[in-house]
Design a protein around this motif. Structure first.
Motif, PDB file in Angstrom:
ATOM      1  N   ASP A  94       0.825  -1.202   0.000  1.00 35.09           N
ATOM      2  CA  ASP A  94       0.000   0.000   0.000  1.00 35.09           C
ATOM      3  C   ASP A  94       0.865   1.261   0.000  1.00 35.09           C
ATOM      4  OD1 ASP A  94      -2.205  -1.619   0.033  1.00 35.09           O
ATOM      5  OD2 ASP A  94      -2.733  -1.236   2.133  1.00 35.09           O
ATOM      6  N   ILE A  95       1.988   1.216   0.703  1.00 40.24           N
ATOM      7  CA  ILE A  95       2.891   2.363   0.723  1.00 40.24           C
ATOM      8  C   ILE A  95       3.433   2.634  -0.668  1.00 40.24           C
ATOM      9  CG2 ILE A  95       5.008   3.334   1.707  1.00 40.24           C
ATOM     10  CD1 ILE A  95       2.739   3.016   3.709  1.00 40.24           C
ATOM     11  N   TYR A  96       3.720   1.555  -1.392  1.00 42.09           N
ATOM     12  CA  TYR A  96       4.198   1.732  -2.764  1.00 42.09           C
ATOM     13  C   TYR A  96       3.098   2.343  -3.630  1.00 42.09           C
ATOM     14  CZ  TYR A  96       6.810   0.855  -7.049  1.00 42.09           C
ATOM     15  OH  TYR A  96       7.485   1.014  -8.231  1.00 42.09           O
ATOM     16  N   TYR A  97       1.855   1.957  -3.374  1.00 41.94           N
ATOM     17  CA  TYR A  97       0.730   2.516  -4.134  1.00 41.94           C
ATOM     18  C   TYR A  97       0.684   4.038  -4.009  1.00 41.94           C
ATOM     19  CZ  TYR A  97      -1.344  -2.225  -4.471  1.00 41.94           C
ATOM     20  OH  TYR A  97      -1.589  -3.537  -4.737  1.00 41.94           O
ATOM     21  N   ILE A  98       0.794   4.535  -2.770  1.00 43.73           N
ATOM     22  CA  ILE A  98       0.679   5.976  -2.580  1.00 43.73           C
ATOM     23  C   ILE A  98       1.913   6.690  -3.123  1.00 43.73           C
ATOM     24  CG2 ILE A  98       1.656   6.146  -0.233  1.00 43.73           C
ATOM     25  CD1 ILE A  98      -0.572   8.148   0.411  1.00 43.73           C
ATOM     26  N   GLN A  99       3.080   6.009  -3.089  1.00 36.07           N
ATOM     27  CA  GLN A  99       4.272   6.584  -3.702  1.00 36.07           C
ATOM     28  C   GLN A  99       4.063   6.715  -5.216  1.00 36.07           C
ATOM     29  OE1 GLN A  99       6.811   7.772  -2.136  1.00 36.07           O
ATOM     30  NE2 GLN A  99       7.034   6.718  -0.176  1.00 36.07           N
ATOM     31  N   CYS A 100       3.388   5.745  -5.822  1.00 37.83           N
ATOM     32  CA  CYS A 100       3.090   5.808  -7.252  1.00 37.83           C
ATOM     33  C   CYS A 100       2.183   6.990  -7.570  1.00 37.83           C
ATOM     34  CB  CYS A 100       2.425   4.512  -7.717  1.00 37.83           C
ATOM     35  SG  CYS A 100       3.569   3.141  -7.975  1.00 37.83           S
ATOM     36  N   VAL A 101       1.164   7.190  -6.755  1.00 33.26           N
ATOM     37  CA  VAL A 101       0.257   8.316  -6.972  1.00 33.26           C
ATOM     38  C   VAL A 101       1.009   9.638  -6.846  1.00 33.26           C
ATOM     39  CG1 VAL A 101      -1.814   9.512  -6.150  1.00 33.26           C
ATOM     40  CG2 VAL A 101      -1.765   7.010  -6.230  1.00 33.26           C
ATOM     41  N   LEU A 102       1.930   9.708  -5.894  1.00 28.95           N
ATOM     42  CA  LEU A 102       2.744  10.919  -5.731  1.00 28.95           C
ATOM     43  C   LEU A 102       3.528  11.197  -7.006  1.00 28.95           C
ATOM     44  CD1 LEU A 102       3.901  13.138  -3.811  1.00 28.95           C
ATOM     45  CD2 LEU A 102       5.733  11.519  -3.280  1.00 28.95           C
ATOM     46  N   GLN A 103       4.180  10.170  -7.541  1.00 29.19           N
ATOM     47  CA  GLN A 103       4.970  10.349  -8.763  1.00 29.19           C
ATOM     48  C   GLN A 103       4.083  10.672  -9.959  1.00 29.19           C
ATOM     49  OE1 GLN A 103       8.447  10.430  -8.912  1.00 29.19           O
ATOM     50  NE2 GLN A 103       8.075  10.479  -6.711  1.00 29.19           N
ATOM     51  N   MET A 104       2.927  10.027 -10.052  1.00 25.15           N
ATOM     52  CA  MET A 104       2.000  10.300 -11.154  1.00 25.15           C
ATOM     53  C   MET A 104       1.514  11.745 -11.130  1.00 25.15           C
ATOM     54  SD  MET A 104      -0.356   6.872 -11.114  1.00 25.15           S
ATOM     55  CE  MET A 104       0.291   5.266 -11.558  1.00 25.15           C
ATOM     56  N   SER A 105       1.202  12.233  -9.931  1.00 26.15           N
ATOM     57  CA  SER A 105       0.702  13.606  -9.825  1.00 26.15           C
ATOM     58  C   SER A 105       1.804  14.611 -10.155  1.00 26.15           C
ATOM     59  CB  SER A 105       0.129  13.863  -8.428  1.00 26.15           C
ATOM     60  OG  SER A 105       1.099  13.673  -7.419  1.00 26.15           O
ATOM     61  N   LYS A 106       3.043  14.318  -9.757  1.00 22.83           N
ATOM     62  CA  LYS A 106       4.167  15.193 -10.124  1.00 22.83           C
ATOM     63  C   LYS A 106       4.330  15.240 -11.637  1.00 22.83           C
ATOM     64  CE  LYS A 106       7.184  14.648  -6.062  1.00 22.83           C
ATOM     65  NZ  LYS A 106       8.507  14.124  -5.607  1.00 22.83           N
ATOM     66  N   PHE A 107       4.296  14.070 -12.266  1.00 21.78           N
ATOM     67  CA  PHE A 107       4.433  13.998 -13.713  1.00 21.78           C
ATOM     68  C   PHE A 107       3.255  14.704 -14.392  1.00 21.78           C
ATOM     69  CE2 PHE A 107       3.334  11.659 -17.668  1.00 21.78           C
ATOM     70  CZ  PHE A 107       4.427  12.058 -18.432  1.00 21.78           C
ATOM     71  N   GLY A 108       2.061  14.544 -13.838  1.00 19.97           N
ATOM     72  CA  GLY A 108       0.881  15.185 -14.410  1.00 19.97           C
ATOM     73  C   GLY A 108       0.995  16.701 -14.401  1.00 19.97           C
ATOM     74  N   VAL A 109       1.453  17.268 -13.283  1.00 22.06           N
ATOM     75  CA  VAL A 109       1.628  18.716 -13.197  1.00 22.06           C
ATOM     76  C   VAL A 109       2.597  19.195 -14.274  1.00 22.06           C
ATOM     77  CG1 VAL A 109       2.542  20.601 -11.787  1.00 22.06           C
ATOM     78  CG2 VAL A 109       1.055  18.885 -10.743  1.00 22.06           C
ATOM     79  N   ALA A 110       3.719  18.483 -14.429  1.00 21.23           N
ATOM     80  CA  ALA A 110       4.732  18.875 -15.418  1.00 21.23           C
ATOM     81  C   ALA A 110       4.217  18.738 -16.845  1.00 21.23           C
ATOM     82  CB  ALA A 110       5.993  18.039 -15.227  1.00 21.23           C
ATOM     83  N   SER A 111       3.571  17.607 -17.153  1.00 21.85           N
ATOM     84  CA  SER A 111       3.131  17.362 -18.534  1.00 21.85           C
ATOM     85  C   SER A 111       1.965  18.273 -18.920  1.00 21.85           C
ATOM     86  CB  SER A 111       2.746  15.892 -18.721  1.00 21.85           C
ATOM     87  OG  SER A 111       1.665  15.534 -17.894  1.00 21.85           O
ATOM     88  N   HIS A 112       1.046  18.548 -17.985  1.00 21.92           N
ATOM     89  CA  HIS A 112      -0.071  19.440 -18.299  1.00 21.92           C
ATOM     90  C   HIS A 112       0.397  20.883 -18.425  1.00 21.92           C
ATOM     91  CE1 HIS A 112      -2.504  16.016 -17.907  1.00 21.92           C
ATOM     92  NE2 HIS A 112      -2.751  16.058 -16.623  1.00 21.92           N
ATOM     93  N   THR A 113       1.423  21.250 -17.666  1.00 20.46           N
ATOM     94  CA  THR A 113       2.010  22.587 -17.821  1.00 20.46           C
ATOM     95  C   THR A 113       2.603  22.737 -19.212  1.00 20.46           C
ATOM     96  OG1 THR A 113       2.527  22.720 -15.459  1.00 20.46           O
ATOM     97  CG2 THR A 113       3.733  24.211 -16.920  1.00 20.46           C
ATOM     98  N   LEU A 114       3.300  21.693 -19.671  1.00 16.38           N
ATOM     99  CA  LEU A 114       3.853  21.709 -21.026  1.00 16.38           C
ATOM    100  C   LEU A 114       2.722  21.792 -22.050  1.00 16.38           C
ATOM    101  CD1 LEU A 114       6.220  21.453 -22.999  1.00 16.38           C
ATOM    102  CD2 LEU A 114       5.984  18.962 -22.823  1.00 16.38           C
ATOM    103  N   GLY A 115       1.662  21.008 -21.836  1.00 15.58           N
ATOM    104  CA  GLY A 115       0.525  21.045 -22.755  1.00 15.58           C
ATOM    105  C   GLY A 115      -0.065  22.434 -22.858  1.00 15.58           C
ATOM    106  N   LEU A 116      -0.140  23.132 -21.740  1.00 15.57           N
ATOM    107  CA  LEU A 116      -0.668  24.500 -21.718  1.00 15.57           C
ATOM    108  C   LEU A 116       0.226  25.438 -22.521  1.00 15.57           C
ATOM    109  CD1 LEU A 116      -2.488  26.801 -20.605  1.00 15.57           C
ATOM    110  CD2 LEU A 116      -1.025  26.809 -18.572  1.00 15.57           C
ATOM    111  N   THR A 117       1.536  25.335 -22.293  1.00 16.05           N
ATOM    112  CA  THR A 117       2.458  26.309 -22.896  1.00 16.05           C
ATOM    113  C   THR A 117       2.729  26.077 -24.380  1.00 16.05           C
ATOM    114  OG1 THR A 117       4.366  24.995 -22.135  1.00 16.05           O
ATOM    115  CG2 THR A 117       3.607  26.772 -20.698  1.00 16.05           C
ATOM    116  N   ILE A 118       2.394  24.888 -24.902  1.00 21.64           N
ATOM    117  CA  ILE A 118       2.588  24.651 -26.340  1.00 21.64           C
ATOM    118  C   ILE A 118       1.272  24.770 -27.109  1.00 21.64           C
ATOM    119  CG2 ILE A 118       4.585  23.153 -25.971  1.00 21.64           C
ATOM    120  CD1 ILE A 118       2.795  20.752 -26.519  1.00 21.64           C
ATOM    121  N   SER A 119       0.179  25.072 -26.405  1.00 20.86           N
ATOM    122  CA  SER A 119      -1.129  25.160 -27.058  1.00 20.86           C
ATOM    123  C   SER A 119      -1.415  26.598 -27.492  1.00 20.86           C
ATOM    124  CB  SER A 119      -2.235  24.682 -26.119  1.00 20.86           C
ATOM    125  OG  SER A 119      -2.106  23.291 -25.873  1.00 20.86           O
ATOM    126  N   ALA A 120      -1.972  26.723 -28.698  1.00 22.08           N
ATOM    127  CA  ALA A 120      -2.333  28.037 -29.235  1.00 22.08           C
ATOM    128  C   ALA A 120      -3.829  28.305 -29.101  1.00 22.08           C
ATOM    129  CB  ALA A 120      -1.909  28.133 -30.698  1.00 22.08           C
TER     130      ALA A 120
END
Length: 332
Positions: A94-120
C-alpha cells in the motif's frame, strides 16, 4: 454573422501530440489504479486511489471528446479489461501505491504545464489549465496524507544563507581530483529526485521480473533493476562524500506474488515510461550541476538508460505492441 474563431482553426501538431500522449498516460493511470483498488487494504490510501481513478476517468472523457469533435481517431491506449488481470494477488505494498500516486501527480503537473504552454487554441489552453489544476490539487492531497501517515520523505535540510558571496576559485567546477567542494542545494535536489525515481523503478522492475512468464522480458526487467541499483548507489556515494543525508526509507515494496496483475505489454510500456522520465531527469540534473564529476556521472546515466530504453522499445516493436504516435506524412 460572427464566426467562432476556435471552431475554424485546426489543432497544431503540438496540440495533437500532447493530447495523444495525455490520452495514453491517463489510460495507464486507470489501469494501475484498477489493480491497486482491488488489493489495497489501507482505508486512507484506498480513498486516495479512488480519487485518482475518478480524476483519470474524467480527464480521459474530456480528451476523447476533443478527438471526436476534431474527427481525429481515438488512440487504442490501454483498456483495463484487456491489460489488468482481475483479482490478481497484491504485487506491491500500500505504501508503494501511494508513492506511485505521488509520482504520477508530479508527472501530471509537469506534462499538463507543457501542454498548456505549447497550445495556441484557447479551448486547448483552458483544457490543460483545468487538467493542471485538478492534478495540482491531487498532489497536495497526496502530500498531506503521506505527511499525516509519517511516510513522506523530505529533501535534506540545509543552513539558511546569511550573507552574499561570489565564486572566486576555478576549482568550483572541478571534481576529478583532490578535495571536492560541498554540494550545492540545487545539485542535492536533482540527485535526490533521481535517487527517488530509481528506488521506485528498482521495486517495479523487481516485481515485474518475478511475475512475467516471458523469459526475454524477465531478463530485461532484471537488467532494469540492476541499472536502477547502480544509479542509486552512484548518487548515494556522491551525497555521502559531502555528508548529505540521503536515506529513502519505506516498507518492502514488493510482495512474493508470482501472478502478473498486468499484461506483459502493459508492464513493458511502464518500464519504457520510467526510462523516458529518467532520461529527462538526468538531462535536467546535468544542466543544473557545476561539478564536472557529477556532469560525467549524469552523462553515464544518460548513455546507459538510453540504451536500455531503446532495447525496450525494440521489444515492443518486435511484438507489435507499440502504438504509432501522430506523425507528419512522408514527403512525396
Amino acid at each position: 454573422m460572427k464566426t467562432n474563431k476556435v471552431e475554424i482553426v485546426k489543432l497544431t501538431s503540438a496540440e495533437i501530440s500532447a493530447l495523444w500522449a495525455t490520452n495514453i498516460n491517463v489510460s495507464v493511470v486507470i489501469c494501475m489504479m484498477t489493480h491497486f483498488l482491488e488489493t489495497c487494504t489501507d482505508p486512507e490510501i484506498l480513498k486516495l486511489l479512488e480519487e485518482t481513478k475518478q480524476l483519470a476517468e474524467k480527464h480521459m472523457n474530456e480528451i476523447e471528446q476533443v478527438f471526436v469533435k476534431e474527427k481525429i481517431v481515438v488512440p487504442e491506449a490501454f483498456k483495463a479489461e484487456k491489460h489488468v488481470v482481475h483479482k490478481a494477488p497484491k504485487l506491491f505494498s500500500d505504501i508503494y501505491y501511494i508513492q506511485c500516486v505521488l509520482q504520477m501527480s508530479k508527472f501530471g503537473v509537469a506534462s499538463h504545464t507543457l501542454g498548456l504552454t505549447i497550445s495556441a487554441r484557447e479551448d486547448m489552453r483552458i483544457l490543460y489549465k483545468n487538467l493542471m489544476d485538478d492534478v495540482s490539487q491531487l498532489y497536495n492531497h497526496v502530500v498531506s496524507v503521506m505527511q499525516e501517515k509519517g511516510i513522506y520523505v523530505r529533501m535534506p535540510f540545509m543552513n539558511y544563507p546569511n550573507e552574499i558571496d561570489f565564486i572566486n576559485k576555478e576549482n568550483f567546477l572541478t571534481g576529478w581530483f583532490g578535495r571536492r567542494r560541498s554540494l550545492l542545494g540545487i545539485e542535492v535536489t536533482h540527485l535526490m529526485i533521481n535517487a527517488f525515481q530509481n528506488e521506485m523503478g528498482m521495486q517495479l522492475c523487481t516485481g515485474f521480473s518475478q511475475v512475467t512468464q516471458d523469459v526475454e522480458l524477465r531478463e530485461y526487467f532484471l537488467r532494469g533493476k540492476n541499472l536502477c541499483k547502480h544509479i542509486v548507489s552512484s548518487i548515494y556515494d556522491v551525497m555521502e562524500e559531502s555528508e548529505v543525508p540521503a536515506a529513502i526509507t519505506w516498507d518492502q515494496g514488493v510482495t512474493n506474488s508470482t501472478v502478473a496483475p498486468f499484461s506483459d505489454q502493459f508492464m513493458l510500456f511502464i518500464i519504457g515510461i520510467l526510462s523516458n522520465l529518467g532520461i529527462a531527469a538526468y538531462g535536467v540534473g546535468l544542466s543544473s550541476t557545476m561539478r564536472r564529476d557529477i556532469s560525467a556521472m549524469y552523462a553515464n546515466f544518460l548513455t546507459k538508460t538510453g540504451a536500455f530504453g531503446e532495447d525496450g522499445m525494440n521489444l515492443m516493436i518486435e511484438r507489435k505492441w507499440m502504438e504509432q504516435p501522430p506523425q507528419f506524412e512522408a514527403a512525396k
